[in-house]
Design an enzyme around this catalytic site. Structure first.
Site, PDB file in Angstrom:
ATOM      1  N   ARG A 234      53.947  48.423  72.421  1.00 44.08           N
ATOM      2  CA  ARG A 234      55.066  48.992  73.177  1.00 44.08           C
ATOM      3  C   ARG A 234      56.160  49.370  72.170  1.00 44.08           C
ATOM      4  NH1 ARG A 234      52.081  49.838  76.600  1.00 44.08           N
ATOM      5  NH2 ARG A 234      52.044  49.159  78.763  1.00 44.08           N
ATOM      6  N   ASP A 258      51.841  54.747  68.316  1.00 43.94           N
ATOM      7  CA  ASP A 258      51.360  55.426  69.521  1.00 43.94           C
ATOM      8  C   ASP A 258      52.396  55.283  70.634  1.00 43.94           C
ATOM      9  OD1 ASP A 258      49.257  56.733  71.081  1.00 43.94           O
ATOM     10  OD2 ASP A 258      49.097  54.828  72.153  1.00 43.94           O
ATOM     11  N   GLU A 263      60.299  56.651  74.508  1.00 45.34           N
ATOM     12  CA  GLU A 263      59.246  57.635  74.787  1.00 45.34           C
ATOM     13  C   GLU A 263      59.298  58.219  76.194  1.00 45.34           C
ATOM     14  OE1 GLU A 263      55.762  55.017  74.228  1.00 45.34           O
ATOM     15  OE2 GLU A 263      55.306  55.293  76.358  1.00 45.34           O
ATOM     16  N   HIS A 295      51.203  57.990  73.075  1.00 43.02           N
ATOM     17  CA  HIS A 295      50.694  56.967  73.996  1.00 43.02           C
ATOM     18  C   HIS A 295      49.304  57.333  74.526  1.00 43.02           C
ATOM     19  CE1 HIS A 295      52.382  53.421  76.463  1.00 43.02           C
ATOM     20  NE2 HIS A 295      51.069  53.333  76.387  1.00 43.02           N
TER      21      HIS A 295
HETATM   22  P1  NAD Z   1      46.788  40.224  75.996  1.00 41.59           P
HETATM   23  O1  NAD Z   1      47.646  39.643  77.053  1.00 41.59           O
HETATM   24  O2  NAD Z   1      45.310  40.007  76.034  1.00 41.59           O
HETATM   25  O3  NAD Z   1      47.302  39.738  74.546  1.00 41.59           O
HETATM   26  C1  NAD Z   1      48.647  39.658  74.215  1.00 41.59           C
HETATM   27  C2  NAD Z   1      48.794  38.550  73.188  1.00 41.59           C
HETATM   28  O4  NAD Z   1      50.154  38.517  72.758  1.00 41.59           O
HETATM   29  C3  NAD Z   1      48.462  37.148  73.747  1.00 41.59           C
HETATM   30  O5  NAD Z   1      47.538  36.490  72.903  1.00 41.59           O
HETATM   31  C4  NAD Z   1      49.813  36.460  73.778  1.00 41.59           C
HETATM   32  O6  NAD Z   1      49.716  35.052  73.549  1.00 41.59           O
HETATM   33  C5  NAD Z   1      50.525  37.168  72.631  1.00 41.59           C
HETATM   34  N1  NAD Z   1      51.960  36.964  72.659  1.00 41.59           N
HETATM   35  C6  NAD Z   1      52.781  36.751  73.716  1.00 41.59           C
HETATM   36  N2  NAD Z   1      54.044  36.543  73.300  1.00 41.59           N
HETATM   37  C7  NAD Z   1      54.023  36.646  71.956  1.00 41.59           C
HETATM   38  C8  NAD Z   1      55.004  36.518  70.940  1.00 41.59           C
HETATM   39  N3  NAD Z   1      56.280  36.228  71.251  1.00 41.59           N
HETATM   40  N4  NAD Z   1      54.634  36.685  69.662  1.00 41.59           N
HETATM   41  C9  NAD Z   1      53.336  36.941  69.341  1.00 41.59           C
HETATM   42  N5  NAD Z   1      52.351  37.058  70.246  1.00 41.59           N
HETATM   43  C10 NAD Z   1      52.697  36.915  71.534  1.00 41.59           C
HETATM   44  O7  NAD Z   1      47.139  41.787  75.987  1.00 41.59           O
HETATM   45  P2  NAD Z   1      46.258  42.969  75.401  1.00 41.59           P
HETATM   46  O8  NAD Z   1      45.354  43.496  76.456  1.00 41.59           O
HETATM   47  O9  NAD Z   1      45.679  42.559  74.091  1.00 41.59           O
HETATM   48  O10 NAD Z   1      47.388  44.078  75.179  1.00 41.59           O
HETATM   49  C11 NAD Z   1      48.387  43.924  74.193  1.00 41.59           C
HETATM   50  C12 NAD Z   1      49.469  44.962  74.419  1.00 41.59           C
HETATM   51  O11 NAD Z   1      48.940  46.265  74.171  1.00 41.59           O
HETATM   52  C13 NAD Z   1      49.954  45.045  75.869  1.00 41.59           C
HETATM   53  O12 NAD Z   1      51.020  44.150  76.077  1.00 41.59           O
HETATM   54  C14 NAD Z   1      50.421  46.470  76.003  1.00 41.59           C
HETATM   55  O13 NAD Z   1      51.814  46.531  75.787  1.00 41.59           O
HETATM   56  C15 NAD Z   1      49.714  47.207  74.877  1.00 41.59           C
HETATM   57  N6  NAD Z   1      48.831  48.275  75.363  1.00 41.59           N
HETATM   58  C16 NAD Z   1      49.024  49.534  74.872  1.00 41.59           C
HETATM   59  C17 NAD Z   1      48.198  50.555  75.286  1.00 41.59           C
HETATM   60  C18 NAD Z   1      48.347  51.960  74.745  1.00 41.59           C
HETATM   61  O14 NAD Z   1      47.756  52.899  75.298  1.00 41.59           O
HETATM   62  N7  NAD Z   1      49.073  52.174  73.670  1.00 41.59           N
HETATM   63  C19 NAD Z   1      47.195  50.304  76.222  1.00 41.59           C
HETATM   64  C20 NAD Z   1      47.018  48.993  76.681  1.00 41.59           C
HETATM   65  C21 NAD Z   1      47.840  47.983  76.246  1.00 41.59           C
END
Ligand code: NAD
Length: 331
Positions: A234, A258, A263, A295
Site C-alpha cells: 500500500r 506498484d 494514487e 496498482h
Molecule cells: P497477509 O495478511 O497474509 O500478510 C500480512 C503480514 O503482515 C502478516 O504476516 C502480518 O503479521 C504482517 N504484519 C502486520 N502488521 C505488521 C507490522 N506492523 N509490521 C510488519 N508486519 C506486519 O496479507 P497478504 O495477502 O500477504 O497481503 C499483504 C498486503 O499486500 C496487503 O495488506 C495489501 O495491502 C497488499 N496487496 C497489494 C496488492 C496489489 O495489487 N498491489 C494486491 C493484494 C494485496
C-alpha cells in the site's frame, strides 16, 4: 439481490458477470468510484461492491446508511480505505477477499526487481529504435544478495520463496513470524537490522496506523547506500517525500512501486491527456531509477476469477442472512 458495483472497469464486468451466472445476484455497474458525490447512486442497493480507491470514510458510510445499503463487498484484500468502526456503528457489514492469488503480487514484486536491475524497459525501447548499445544497462547478480522482506504473510512468504530460488539471503520482519519463512532459511531480525543489512527491501505488510510511513527519513538513513526498495503493498507505507530525498542523495539506488500514497486521483484511469497536478508524483517520474506501475500487481486472470468467485460467495451469504465467513471487523 441487486448489487451496485463502483469503479467498474471492463475486466470487473467480465469476471463478475461470469461468477454470478445462475445466482440471484444482479449487478448494476457504475463507472465512477464511490465518493461523497457518487454515494446517492448506492441508495437503492442493499449491497455494494467496492475496490481499493473507493472512499469509505465516515461521511460516505453515514450517507450509505441513510439509504438501503447494509453490506459492502470489497473485491480486494486490503480494507484500509474503510472506516470499520463507523461501519459497525451504522450496522453495515464489510466482507473482503482475503486471498485470491498471492502469486500474482509476489511475482509482480519480483518483476519490478528484475526490471529495475536489468533495465528491460530501457532495453526494449532502445532495440526498437535500432540502438543496440548496452551502455547504461549494467545490472547486478541477484544471487548472493540480501533481501529483506517486511511482512511475511501469504504474499511475503511466496516472494521470499522466489528470491530464495535466485540464491538470495533472506532477512524478515513481521509481528508474527512464519515458520514457512524460517524453513527457507530466512532470519527474523529487528527492522533496524533489516534496514542496515538488506540490498533489496520489499514491503508486504498491510497499511495500519503502525505501518504508515514505515519507510521514512529515519528508516532510509539506516539503509545501505544504493538499496533497492520495492512496494507492492500500500502506498502510504512509504513517505514519498522522504523517498524522493533518499533518491536525490543516492541512499535509495532503485525504487519500484506498484502503489502510491496519493494514487486514488491517478491510478486506474487514462490520464495521458491530462496535466498531472501532483508535483510529488511528477518529481518521482523524473528519476531514471524509479519504476512505477499503476496498482496492477493483482491483475492476473487467475486473481480476477478468484476475486469474483469469492465476492459472489460473500454476497450470497449476506443475501441468505448467514454469518459472513470473510467479514472484516474492528479489532
Ligand atoms: P497477509 O495478511 O497474509 O500478510 C500480512 C503480514 O503482515 C502478516 O504476516 C502480518 O503479521 C504482517 N504484519 C502486520 N502488521 C505488521 C507490522 N506492523 N509490521 C510488519 N508486519 C506486519 O496479507 P497478504 O495477502 O500477504 O497481503 C499483504 C498486503 O499486500 C496487503 O495488506 C495489501 O495491502 C497488499 N496487496 C497489494 C496488492 C496489489 O495489487 N498491489 C494486491 C493484494 C494485496
Amino acid at each position: 439481490m441487486k448489487v451496485a458495483v463502483f469503479g467498474t472497469k471492463s475486466y470487473d464486468r467480465q469476471f463478475l458477470e461470469a461468477a454470478a451466472k445462475g445466482t440471484e445476484i444482479q449487478w448494476h455497474f457504475f463507472e465512477p468510484r464511490l465518493t461523497e458525490t457518487t454515494v446517492p447512486l448506492a441508495h437503492p442497493f442493499p449491497a455494494i461492491c467496492c475496490f481499493v480507491n473507493d472512499m469509505l470514510g465516515g461521511e460516505v458510510l453515514s450517507r450509505l446508511a441513510e439509504g438501503k445499503t447494509r453490506m459492502i463487498a470489497m473485491r480486494c484484500a486490503g480494507y484500509n480505505n474503510v472506516d470499520l468502526a463507523e461501519a459497525k456503528q451504522l450496522g453495515i457489514q464489510v466482507a473482503r477477499v482475503p486471498a485470491y492469488s498471492p502469486y500474482a503480487v509476489a511475482e509482480h514484486a519480483v518483476g519490478l526487481i528484475l526490471t529495475l536491475n536489468r533495465k528491460y524497459h530501457k532495453a526494449y525501447n532502445r532495440v526498437r529504435e535500432g540502438n543496440f548499445s548496452i551502455e547504461g544497462l549494467l545490472g547486478f547478480d541477484l544471487h548472493g544478495k540480501t533481501v529483506g522482506v517486511i511482512g511475511t504473510g501469504k504474499i511475503g512468504q511466496l516472494f521470499a520463496q522466489i528470491m530464495h530460488g535466485f540464491g538470495c539471503h533472506l532477512l524478515a520482519y513481521d509481528v508474527q513470524p512464519a515458520e514457512a519463512c524460517t524453513k527457507l532459511g530466512a532470519k527474523y531480525v529487528s527492522l533496524d537490522e533489516l534496514f542496515a543489512q538488506s540490498d533489496i527491501i520489499s514491503l508486504h505488510c498491510p497499511l495500519l496506523p503502525a505501518t504508515k510511513h514505515l519507510i521514512d527519513d529515519d528508516a532510509i538513513a539506516k539503509m545501505k547506500p544504493g538499496v533497492m526498495v520495492i512496494n507492492t503493498s500500500r502506498g502510504a507505507l512509504i513517505n514519498t517525500k522522504a523517498a524522493i530525498e533518499g533518491l536525490k542523495s543516492g541512499r535509495i539506488g532503485y525504487l519500484g512501486i506498484d502503489v502510491y500514497e496519493e494514487e486514488a486521483d491517478l491510478f486506474f484511469e487514462n490520464k495521458s491527456e491530462t496535466v498531472i497536478q501532483d508535483d510529488v508524483f511528477a518529481r518521482l517520474m523524473t528519476f531514471p531509477n524509479v519504476l512505477v506501475t499503476g496498482h496492477q500487481a493483482f491483475f492476473t486472470e487467475n486473481a480476477l476469477e478468484a476475486i469474483a468467485e469469492v465476492t459472489v460467495e460473500n454476497l450470497q451469504e449476506f443475501a441468505a442472512g448467514k454469518p459472513l465467513t470473510r467479514e472484516v471487523k474492528v479489532d
